[in-house]
Design a protein around this motif. Sequence first.
Motif: not given
Length: 208
Positions: A183-200
């Motif tokens: 829960e802490a990983f999802v709510d407080n730690l994920i770097n969405w910019d890096y996730v989006a970079e891989l998604f793109e």
Amino acid sequence: MTLTLPALPYAYESLGPFMSRETLEFHHDKHHKAYVDKGNELLVGLGWDQLSLESMMVKAFADPSKAGLFNQLGQHYNHIHFWNWMKGNGGGMKMPQALEKKITEDLGGLDAFRNQFIQAGLTQFGSGWCWLSINNATGKLEISKTANGENPLVHGKTPILGCDVWEHSYYIDYRNARQKYLEAFVDNLINWDYVAELFEKGPVSIAA
Ligand code: MN3
């Protein structure tokens, strides 16, 4: 190629209070380093010097006699990304719009994503990882889990987010409370910019 331990992309205290300096010191400096050192030992004499990490991983996965090497390579790959999948003041559901739209379409919404991702991590029996990946064949996003050093790349998927659920990732900060850690990983730690970079970048296929 020879494996090298990358530096953490942030200071050791920057993920607090959700992941401590002590956890990062053990996890990065000792556990990740051990995968690098053991992997390099097992690569000696194979003649794989020209191969990328991803190619070596797929090649080792396809050969049951190289299961030991595969786990070191898989863990090296997984951890390189894992450090980048986190940042201080990260997490929550604020992410680039194209990614949000795709998660909503394929997984039934952001809350559904959160629940499915946490459940995958929680129900991975023993050591392993939970994932958000692009299925290379269908183009759809999928949640999955894998054991030990395995990852979606060797199953024809492109991981864009993963969380380490080996006990070494959470025992110092959360003891046995894997759910609280997820829960802490999802709510407080994920770097969405890096996730989006891989998604793109889109699907990545690796030939063995
Ligand atoms: Mn780990």
